[in-house]
Enzyme design. Structure first.
Site, mmCIF file in Angstrom:
data_model
loop_
_atom_site.group_PDB
_atom_site.id
_atom_site.type_symbol
_atom_site.label_atom_id
_atom_site.label_comp_id
_atom_site.label_asym_id
_atom_site.label_seq_id
_atom_site.Cartn_x
_atom_site.Cartn_y
_atom_site.Cartn_z
ATOM 1 N N SER A 109 0.821 -1.203 0.000
ATOM 2 C CA SER A 109 0.000 0.000 0.000
ATOM 3 C C SER A 109 0.867 1.271 0.000
ATOM 4 O O SER A 109 1.615 1.489 -0.952
ATOM 5 C CB SER A 109 -0.967 -0.070 1.181
ATOM 6 O OG SER A 109 -1.949 0.912 1.099
ATOM 7 N N ASP A 159 -10.335 -3.820 -5.286
ATOM 8 C CA ASP A 159 -9.683 -2.865 -4.372
ATOM 9 C C ASP A 159 -10.419 -1.525 -4.443
ATOM 10 O O ASP A 159 -10.527 -0.926 -5.517
ATOM 11 C CB ASP A 159 -8.202 -2.715 -4.805
ATOM 12 C CG ASP A 159 -7.370 -1.989 -3.758
ATOM 13 O OD1 ASP A 159 -7.937 -1.164 -3.017
ATOM 14 O OD2 ASP A 159 -6.158 -2.236 -3.705
ATOM 15 N N HIS A 190 -8.199 -4.541 -0.909
ATOM 16 C CA HIS A 190 -6.903 -3.927 -0.598
ATOM 17 C C HIS A 190 -6.056 -4.815 0.321
ATOM 18 O O HIS A 190 -4.852 -4.666 0.389
ATOM 19 C CB HIS A 190 -7.149 -2.547 0.024
ATOM 20 C CG HIS A 190 -5.969 -1.629 -0.081
ATOM 21 N ND1 HIS A 190 -5.497 -1.158 -1.292
ATOM 22 C CD2 HIS A 190 -5.147 -1.100 0.871
ATOM 23 C CE1 HIS A 190 -4.444 -0.381 -1.074
ATOM 24 N NE2 HIS A 190 -4.211 -0.329 0.222
HETATM 25 C C1 MLT Z 1 -1.311 6.057 -0.087
HETATM 26 O O1 MLT Z 1 -1.650 7.071 0.471
HETATM 27 O O2 MLT Z 1 -0.140 5.724 -0.248
HETATM 28 C C2 MLT Z 1 -2.406 5.189 -0.587
HETATM 29 O O3 MLT Z 1 -3.631 5.864 -0.490
HETATM 30 C C3 MLT Z 1 -2.454 3.893 0.118
HETATM 31 C C4 MLT Z 1 -2.573 4.063 1.595
HETATM 32 O O4 MLT Z 1 -3.630 4.421 2.097
HETATM 33 O O5 MLT Z 1 -1.628 3.853 2.308
#
Ligand code: MLT
Length: 212
Positions: A109, A159, A190
């Protein structure tokens, strides 16, 4: 080398075998340096593990760079934090006497997003990457040379955070830069499931550890 000698809070677990690769573990939003150690071990039980904690806090949750809203990145901060993380990686590689040619990112992520940014802004720093639920960090006018860099992208068909076309765009960007992309679509969202970790492990074993 001592934890305090490096400017990221991190964990370092030495390799179980000489010549084993190093996995740079990059956690998701709200995670920390301990989160992905088990995942790293599942991907390669012999590898050294280097796991920093993101320095940005969002309502107390560590991240690797600022965002303006979910999926909307603070571009300037992302670029600066990517350079800062690259500096840490170089210091740690020297300090822990790691082979810089055998350093692979495993990011989930937010961690996958900064790993993608590292690939694009610091080509050659990572020997390859496993990106779990990554997004396209930014567009680039001039592509870096990532010829032959193996990248495993694992994406979820349902996702809610990463639209499929965003994953496709990232795969295309990295492919155009010369990286060797394996794009693995999972039925889920996700979150990462056990089967997926197994798939990432088999890819890593075949693509990378096999070269040892
Ligand atoms: C990010 O901010 O990198 C993406 O939205 C994934 C997350 O929530 O970490």
């Amino acid at each position: 080398m001592n934890q305090n000698d490096l400017d990221f809070v991190h964990r370092f677990v030495p390799a179980e075998e000489p010549g084993a690769p190093t996995l740079l573990l990059l956690h998701g939003t709200g995670g920390n340096e301990d989160d992905l150690l088990p995942l790293g071990r599942m991907i390669d039980e012999r590898a050294a593990l280097l796991s920093p904690r993101g320095k940005v806090l969002e309502h107390g949750m560590p991240r690797f760079f600022r965002r303006l809203a979910e999926g909307v990145f603070d571009h300037e901060d992302l670029v600066n934090r990517t350079h800062e993380l690259a500096g840490f990686i170089k210091q740690a590689t020297n300090g822990y006497d790691l082979d810089p040619g055998r350093l692979y990112a495993v990011g989930f992520s937010n961690g996958a997003n900064i790993a993608a940014s590292l690939l694009l802004l610091h080509p050659g720093l990572l020997a390859g990457a496993i990106l779990l639920r990554a997004m396209t960090p930014f567009k680039l006018e001039t592509l870096p040379d990532l010829t032959g860099t193996p990248v495993y992208l694992a994406a979820g068909r349902s996702d809610q955070m990463v639209p499929p076309e965003d994953t496709e765009r990232l795969a295309e960007l990295l492919r155009e830069a010369g990286a060797e992309i394996t794009l693995d679509w999972q039925p889920g969202g996700h979150g990462i499931g056990r089967a997926e970790v197994e798939a990432a492990r088999s890819w890593f074993t075949k693509e990378i550890s096999g070269l040892r």
